[in-house]
Design an enzyme around this catalytic site. Structure first.
Site, short mmCIF file in Angstrom:
data_model
loop_
_atom_site.label_atom_id
_atom_site.label_comp_id
_atom_site.label_asym_id
_atom_site.label_seq_id
_atom_site.Cartn_x
_atom_site.Cartn_y
_atom_site.Cartn_z
N LYS A 1 -31.26 33.08 2.40
CA LYS A 1 -32.11 34.24 2.12
C LYS A 1 -33.54 34.04 2.61
CE LYS A 1 -29.44 34.57 -2.16
NZ LYS A 1 -29.05 33.15 -2.21
N ASP B 1 -23.69 29.49 -0.90
CA ASP B 1 -24.84 30.37 -1.03
C ASP B 1 -26.09 29.57 -1.35
OD1 ASP B 1 -25.87 33.31 -1.57
OD2 ASP B 1 -26.62 32.07 -3.22
N HIS C 1 -34.42 38.40 0.24
CA HIS C 1 -34.24 37.88 -1.11
C HIS C 1 -34.73 38.84 -2.19
CE1 HIS C 1 -33.88 33.74 -3.27
NE2 HIS C 1 -33.49 34.71 -4.04
N TYR D 1 -34.78 27.82 -2.57
CA TYR D 1 -34.05 26.90 -3.44
C TYR D 1 -34.29 25.43 -3.06
CZ TYR D 1 -31.10 30.96 -4.69
OH TYR D 1 -30.62 32.17 -5.10
#
Length: 317
Positions: free
Chosen positions: A83, A49, A116, A54
């Protein structure tokens, strides 16, 4: 490469999702996710994930691609989830951002693509500006974003689509949208023993939406008296007592509690021993009474917030 049996759950899209995944939220040093992913792959993780924000998609791709090229893994063995960030919810941006993630992950398709957050803001000049100062709202309805997400499935870029951080009212509005072609299969939200999120979990189960828990072990401080110092669930005496009974760690008991409640989890760590422990939860299960006992620890205590955007009309909490 280690062969380890990990249970899976069937999504409403017809595909199967491993109930334990490796989470890659970006509080790491450069290359830590790449190196930790290599460890996770060896230990048997197949669900990974990440998210565009990120900044770990490239490191995931760098760890996974050599394993596919040398034949030790097939792409179909893996479940890759990422996401769409809230500065890119305009329908015309959705495919572009998906393709950017595909390029970073070095893959032709995603197993799961999530919206997200359910609110949209205008992008800053630099990536990450949204964390430095409050950016203005962008007038985008997530229903329109969802219809662009559906196109990704039709084009074969994504197998399954879902959402993250949506509350019940937002899910109801999405499910009631005209001409819905695909229901959200997953809602990724915060869940742990101090934030059991029961009402949302019950609603998602009713609608055949699988919940994925982020921050499933809570986060690090001594108590929950300070909202900016997350409570440390791992030192809870009730959980430690149950862990001693099964000769397991507190983290393993918490993750097993999540599995026994019927949702999926994406714990994160870059420590090899903990990455291994987090997957060693399928050789025991909790009693119904123990599940209730841990659930009763709930404090409605959230670790994750988007403080700058609390006044947004679609802020979900």
């Amino acid at each position: 490469m280690t062969s380890r049996k990990i249970h899976s759950i069937k999504l409403n899209s017809g595909f199967y999702m491993p109930v334990i995944g490796y989470g890659t939220f970006n509080s790491f040093k450069a290359n830590e996710v790449r190196d930790a992913t290599r460890v996770a792959l060896e230990l048997g993780y197949r669900h990974f994930d990440t998210a565009w924000i990120y900044q770990t998609e490239e490191e995931l791709g760098d760890a996974i691609t050599p394993k596919i090229k040398d034949g030790s893994l097939k792409r179909s063995d893996l479940f890759l989830a990422t996401k769409l960030w809230f500065t890119h919810l305009r329908p015309e941006s959705v495919e572009e951002m998906c393709r950017e993630s595909l390029k970073s992950l070095q893959t032709d398709y995603l197993d799961l693509y999530l919206i997200h957050w359910p609110f949209s803001v205008k992008a800053g000049k630099e990536k990450g500006d949204e964390f430095k100062t409050r950016l203005p709202n962008d007038d985008v309805d997530f229903i329109d974003t969802w219809k662009a997400m559906e196109e990704l499935v039709i084009k074969g870029l994504v197998k399954t689509i879902g959402v993250s951080n949506f509350n019940i009212q937002q899910l109801k509005r999405l499910l009631a949208a005209d001409n819905l072609r695909y229901k959200p299969a997953v809602n990724q939200v915060e869940v742990h023993p101090y934030y059991t999120n029961n009402e949302l979990l019950d609603y998602c189960k009713q609608e055949n939406i699988v919940v994925t828990a982020y921050s499933p072990l809570g986060r690090g401080a001594a108590d929950s008296s300070d909202p900016y110092q997350p409570a440390n669930v791992l030192v809870d005496k009730t959980i430690q007592k149950i862990a001693a009974k099964y000769n397991k760690t507190a983290a393993q008991v918490i993750l097993r509690w999540g599995v026994d409640r019927g949702y999926t989890l994406v714990p994160k760590s870059v420590t090899p021993a903990r990455i291994q422990q987090n997957i060693e939860i399928f050789d025991f299960s909790l009693t119904e009474e123990e599940v209730k006992t841990i659930s009763n620890l709930n404090q409605d205590y959230k670790c994750i917030h988007q403080e700058l955007y609390r006044d947004h009309p679609e802020y979900p909490f």
